[in-house]
Design a protein around this motif. Structure first.
Motif, PDB file in Angstrom:
ATOM      1  N   ASP A   1       7.128   4.082   4.710  1.00 46.59           N
ATOM      2  CA  ASP A   1       7.324   3.988   6.154  1.00 46.59           C
ATOM      3  C   ASP A   1       7.705   5.375   6.667  1.00 46.59           C
ATOM      4  O   ASP A   1       8.848   5.837   6.497  1.00 46.59           O
ATOM      5  CB  ASP A   1       8.420   2.963   6.470  1.00 46.59           C
ATOM      6  N   ARG A   2       6.770   6.041   7.317  1.00 41.97           N
ATOM      7  CA  ARG A   2       6.988   7.430   7.733  1.00 41.97           C
ATOM      8  C   ARG A   2       8.102   7.536   8.763  1.00 41.97           C
ATOM      9  O   ARG A   2       8.908   8.475   8.717  1.00 41.97           O
ATOM     10  CB  ARG A   2       5.681   7.992   8.300  1.00 41.97           C
TER      11      ARG A   2
ATOM     12  N   CYS B   1      13.545   9.416  10.435  1.00 43.72           N
ATOM     13  CA  CYS B   1      14.803   9.163  11.136  1.00 43.72           C
ATOM     14  C   CYS B   1      16.007   9.252  10.204  1.00 43.72           C
ATOM     15  O   CYS B   1      17.003   9.906  10.513  1.00 43.72           O
ATOM     16  CB  CYS B   1      14.763   7.808  11.815  1.00 43.72           C
ATOM     17  N   VAL B   2      15.944   8.562   9.048  1.00 44.86           N
ATOM     18  CA  VAL B   2      17.103   8.470   8.165  1.00 44.86           C
ATOM     19  C   VAL B   2      17.308   9.751   7.370  1.00 44.86           C
ATOM     20  O   VAL B   2      18.442  10.233   7.238  1.00 44.86           O
ATOM     21  CB  VAL B   2      16.958   7.266   7.208  1.00 44.86           C
ATOM     22  N   VAL B   3      16.233  10.316   6.854  1.00 46.17           N
ATOM     23  CA  VAL B   3      16.356  11.482   5.973  1.00 46.17           C
ATOM     24  C   VAL B   3      16.283  12.791   6.749  1.00 46.17           C
ATOM     25  O   VAL B   3      17.145  13.656   6.612  1.00 46.17           O
ATOM     26  CB  VAL B   3      15.266  11.447   4.878  1.00 46.17           C
ATOM     27  N   GLU B   4      15.261  12.936   7.580  1.00 45.38           N
ATOM     28  CA  GLU B   4      15.078  14.208   8.276  1.00 45.38           C
ATOM     29  C   GLU B   4      15.959  14.354   9.502  1.00 45.38           C
ATOM     30  O   GLU B   4      16.118  15.458  10.024  1.00 45.38           O
ATOM     31  CB  GLU B   4      13.611  14.376   8.668  1.00 45.38           C
TER      32      GLU B   4
ATOM     33  N   ASP C   1       5.356  -1.447  10.061  1.00 50.04           N
ATOM     34  CA  ASP C   1       5.116  -0.005  10.033  1.00 50.04           C
ATOM     35  C   ASP C   1       4.751   0.456  11.444  1.00 50.04           C
ATOM     36  O   ASP C   1       3.622   0.277  11.904  1.00 50.04           O
ATOM     37  CB  ASP C   1       3.994   0.311   9.045  1.00 50.04           C
ATOM     38  N   ARG C   2       5.703   1.061  12.131  1.00 54.94           N
ATOM     39  CA  ARG C   2       5.536   1.396  13.539  1.00 54.94           C
ATOM     40  C   ARG C   2       4.391   2.395  13.760  1.00 54.94           C
ATOM     41  O   ARG C   2       3.604   2.252  14.694  1.00 54.94           O
ATOM     42  CB  ARG C   2       6.845   1.970  14.092  1.00 54.94           C
ATOM     43  N   ASP C   3       4.298   3.419  12.920  1.00 60.10           N
ATOM     44  CA  ASP C   3       3.233   4.411  13.080  1.00 60.10           C
ATOM     45  C   ASP C   3       1.865   3.765  12.932  1.00 60.10           C
ATOM     46  O   ASP C   3       0.937   4.065  13.692  1.00 60.10           O
ATOM     47  CB  ASP C   3       3.397   5.534  12.042  1.00 60.10           C
ATOM     48  N   PHE C   4       1.724   2.882  11.955  1.00 53.45           N
ATOM     49  CA  PHE C   4       0.456   2.193  11.701  1.00 53.45           C
ATOM     50  C   PHE C   4       0.071   1.311  12.889  1.00 53.45           C
ATOM     51  O   PHE C   4      -1.067   1.344  13.366  1.00 53.45           O
ATOM     52  CB  PHE C   4       0.595   1.363  10.424  1.00 53.45           C
ATOM     53  N   VAL C   5       1.034   0.539  13.392  1.00 51.17           N
ATOM     54  CA  VAL C   5       0.764  -0.368  14.517  1.00 51.17           C
ATOM     55  C   VAL C   5       0.377   0.409  15.765  1.00 51.17           C
ATOM     56  O   VAL C   5      -0.578   0.053  16.475  1.00 51.17           O
ATOM     57  CB  VAL C   5       1.989  -1.262  14.799  1.00 51.17           C
TER      58      VAL C   5
ATOM     59  N   LEU D   1       0.829  -1.197   0.000  1.00 50.38           N
ATOM     60  CA  LEU D   1       0.000   0.000   0.000  1.00 50.38           C
ATOM     61  C   LEU D   1       0.867   1.252   0.000  1.00 50.38           C
ATOM     62  O   LEU D   1       1.941   1.275   0.597  1.00 50.38           O
ATOM     63  CB  LEU D   1      -0.909   0.027   1.239  1.00 50.38           C
ATOM     64  N   ASP D   2       0.374   2.303  -0.667  1.00 54.26           N
ATOM     65  CA  ASP D   2       1.011   3.607  -0.522  1.00 54.26           C
ATOM     66  C   ASP D   2       0.415   4.289   0.706  1.00 54.26           C
ATOM     67  O   ASP D   2      -0.439   3.720   1.400  1.00 54.26           O
ATOM     68  CB  ASP D   2       0.849   4.453  -1.785  1.00 54.26           C
ATOM     69  N   LEU D   3       0.863   5.517   0.999  1.00 53.00           N
ATOM     70  CA  LEU D   3       0.419   6.165   2.230  1.00 53.00           C
ATOM     71  C   LEU D   3      -1.082   6.408   2.227  1.00 53.00           C
ATOM     72  O   LEU D   3      -1.732   6.317   3.277  1.00 53.00           O
ATOM     73  CB  LEU D   3       1.167   7.478   2.435  1.00 53.00           C
TER      74      LEU D   3
END
Length: 753
Positions: free
Chosen positions: A678-679, A684-687, A349-353, A319-321
């Motif tokens: 995965d938000r 974490c990695v990019v921002e 997906d931590r946010d989803f869970v 799925l996409d966001l």
């Protein structure tokens, strides 16, 4: 009692402790509470000879649960967490969570109610598709969702049989239909009674076996009644069964009325639309869909089914966001609209869970532990317990050292002066050391009392030793260092790039500008079909742009992890069943002209969490999805890349491994281009947001670490882009702003739909 699956090469064996409490056969309770649950995977291996002529069958047995407590409360949404690939042998590696969910869904664990309706989504199309009948493969997408409810299908079939019988002019037809339906119902009841008879022992077991004998007689009489339907029947039997057929038909039709076809069709359409299907795809054959779209269709079918327990294994993988947020809202609404449906969720997906789950089930060391909260709450609770017990143990160690020194001094004083009081003090303190050390403060900060805080004491009344909880983390991932470039410059530069496919009416990419330097972190967001894969293939020089220029550093080495990399690797492994992770990496090195010793290959795999006999003895095709991800990462690092391009790398990973991947990507000194829904990964990695450490807490004061982190990320270029309508634009506000825009779009679609 023990039950197994069919005689397949690999099958599940399950058992549970018999209940000592009476559960009414017609109980409407939808709760599951089973103790002493054991689940194992048994595989039949090659036959071996023993002695001169004896031949015995070898078996490989992997324990998933041992004497565990399985409990699902009605209407609660659970997150099931644990390590993938921890159930292992020399022959294969499996995901214990998937094995447990399959044992539950197939009702292999004794004690599961026979009237308990379950819907399950398998993790991959390879696992789910073989379970589908040829009729399902011939259905359209919409028909697959509408007709995917076994309970409703059974009601429809029974109504059809009874309707044909009651509408027939033949007076025997309603009797035949009624007896057929009742006989099938009796067979289902017989299966449950037979299970109960095997489960129970003692007096209740004796009673259950008497009931079983009664049911065996009922089944036999029912079979004879079905066979005798064409013979001359007495008028009273004819009238009784005809009336029974009419009454039963009315009851079933009334039950079907509560799940009208119009309502089911509307739910199916809404689910498909929310998961990304267009209306034109509703009439496409299910068999014509790709693996990812098949999984979306099966997800829609699962959530539309009539169920008491809904099991979703990695539902966000394809799925996409927009689809993730729709499913998140659907499950939250399900809590309000259908409060009796229990949900068990497995997701990376931590946010989803965290948004969905109310309780967390931890599968670890063949046991199940329950925590009343989501994963974020569980991690904080564990951290607080680690801090509490660590401080307690440190303080007590100081106290023990002081007491031991006092005992030594008292003994010396007694020997020197003969003072009996010093001897008594030494013995008293020694007894206190032996009897009173250990857990002496409860979680609430109060002193332990034997009659109140028994968990703090052992069976003999002695205090238990202070046990600091251990976090079960995945092996740390360490990426090789990116080599030097010898002279500076951008790694890759796209300037005014257009790309148009031959038959496409519009360009897929329009005027794309993108510059990436060493050390940069770039996140590319976009809904499915936005052209992200096309952009990556332009960057990888797989596609040539229609217009514009692409410039690369002359010494650039770039490695690409595609979203279908694991499916491709699985297909190759199945064709080459003798491959192991070690032999595969050796082959890849040879194919690329890279000299690699066995020690170097093992070192590369070990840095990615694969070591020992797992890499040399277990066939590649038998590794878990998470372990195949590591093998694929090892393959792409053979090139010693300056830049990593990763497209949905977390799909097959568990939460601890996602955490390890985050840490490794942050530490990597080359550039990283990340395409992911995965938000948390992008943040974490990019921002540069702090990585959520398992067991971390907002209460911890790590100011120095945070300051060091800020210094480290200060010189790194961090960019979050959105690809929409073929155009690439930087997202001001990052992932949070883009998520808000997608939620707004979801709300708008809901209003229109």
């Amino acid at each position: 009692m023990t039950t197994t699956t069919t005689d397949s090469p690999s099958h599940i064996v399950a058992s549970s402790r018999q209940t000592r409490f009476h559960i009414a056969e017609d109980s409407a309770s939808k709760e599951i509470d089973l103790k002493g649950v054991n689940v194992s995977i048994v595989t039949k291996l090659d036959l071996e000879t023993s002695g001169k002529s004896r031949v015995k069958e070898k078996q490989d047995n992997i324990e998933i649960l041992a004497d565990a407590h399985l409990r699902f409360k009605t209407g609660v949404h659970y997150a099931l967490v644990g390590r993938n690939g921890t159930g292992k042998s020399n022959h294969r590696i499996i995901d214990p969570r998937q094995a447990l969910l399959r044992a539950i869904a197939d009702k292999l664990i004794p004690g599961l109610p026979s009237n308990f309706r379950m819907a399950i989504l398998q993790q991959t199309a390879d696992e789910a598709t073989p379970l589908l009948s040829s009729d399902v493969m011939k259905r359209t997408v919409l028909e697959t969702v509408i007709e995917g409810d076994p309970y409703r299908n059974r009601l429809l079939e029974e109504v059809k049989v009874l309707s044909q019988g009651t509408d027939s002019k033949d007076p025997i037809a309603p009797v035949a239909a009624f007896r057929k339906v009742k006989h099938e119902e009796l067979l289902r009841e017989f299966k449950e009674v037979e299970q109960m008879a095997r489960l129970r022992s003692g007096a209740r077991g004796f009673d259950a076996r008497k009931v079983l004998l009664t049911y065996e007689k009922k089944v036999q009489d029912s079979e004879e009644g079905v066979k005798a339907v064409n013979q001359d029947l007495p008028n009273d039997e004819l009238e009784r069964d005809t009336t029974g057929a009419i009454d039963l038909l009315g009851q079933l039709q009334a039950e079907l009325e509560t799940m009208k076809l119009e309502d089911v069709s509307e739910k199916a359409r809404n689910a498909l639309f929310g998961l990304g299907f267009s209306k034109s795809q509703f009439t496409k054959p299910f068999s014509s869909l790709s693996g990812g779209w098949k999984m979306r269709c099966l997800l829609a079918a699962a959530i539309v089914q009539t169920s008491d327990l809904l099991i979703l294994d990695e539902p966000t993988n394809f799925l996409d966001l927009l689809g993730i947020l729709w499913l998140q809202k659907f499950l939250l609404d399900l809590k309000e609209n259908s409060p009796l449906i229990t949900v068990v969720l497995v997701s990376h997906d931590r946010d989803f869970v965290n948004a969905i789950s109310e309780e967390t089930i931890i599968l670890r060391d063949k046991a199940l532990t329950y925590f009343p909260g989501n994963i974020a709450s569980y991690d904080k609770a564990i951290h607080r317990e680690i801090l509490r017990t660590t401080r307690m143990k440190t303080a007590q160690e100081k106290q023990i050292a002081h007491m031991q020194q006092t005992i030594i001094n008292n003994k010396k004083a007694y020997k020197k002066t003969g003072d009996e009081s010093k001897s008594r003090q030494a013995k008293s303190r020694q007894k206190r050391l032996e009897d009173r050390t250990g857990m002496n403060v409860s979680a609430k900060g109060t002193r332990f009392k034997l009659n109140r805080d028994m968990p703090g004491y052992s069976a003999d009344g002695m205090r238990k030793a202070i046990d600091i909880p251990k976090l079960e983390l995945e092996v740390e991932l360490k990426f090789p260092v990116a080599p030097e470039l010898r002279f500076p410059g951008a790694l890759i530069s796209l300037e005014k790039v257009d790309l148009k496919y031959v038959r496409a009416p519009q360009p897929t990419l329009k005027q794309v500008d993108l510059v990436i330097h060493r050390g940069d972190r770039v996140g590319i967001l976009g809904l499915n079909g936005a052209g992200k894969s096309t952009l990556i293939k332009v960057m990888m020089d797989t596609y040539k742009p229609t217009r514009g220029t692409v410039t690369r550093h002359p010494r650039l080495a770039v490695s690409y992890y595609s979203q279908d990399a694991i499916d491709t690797l699985k297909a190759k492994a199945l064709v080459n069943p003798t491959w192991t992770a070690l032999s595969f990496i050796h082959k890849c090195a040879t194919d690329t002209g890279t000299e690699l010793t066995e020690q170097e290959a093992r070192g590369l795999l070990a840095g990615l969490g694969l070591a020992g006999r797992t890499v040399s003895d277990v066939p590649l095709c038998k590794l878990s999805g998470g372990q195949m991800v590591r093998v694929e990462l090892a393959r792409i690092f053979l090139a010693r890349p300056h830049m990593l391009v990763l497209d949905e790398p977390t799909t097959h990973l568990d939460l601890p491994t996602v955490h390890a991947l985050m840490q490794a990507l942050i530490a990597f000194d080359g550039a990283v281009v990340l395409v992911s829904h995965d938000r948390a990964l992008i943040r974490c990695v990019v921002e540069g947001d702090p990585v959520h450490e398992p067991g971390s807490s907002d209460e911890s004061d790590e100011g120095e670490d945070d300051e060091a982190r800020m210094e480290k990320i200060a010189g790194v270029g961090r960019f979050v882009y959105e690809l929409k309508g073929g155009q690439l634009s930087e997202v001001q506000g990052g992932v949070a702003a883009w998520e808000a825009r997608v939620e707004k779009k979801l709300s708008k679609l809901a209003e229109e739909g």
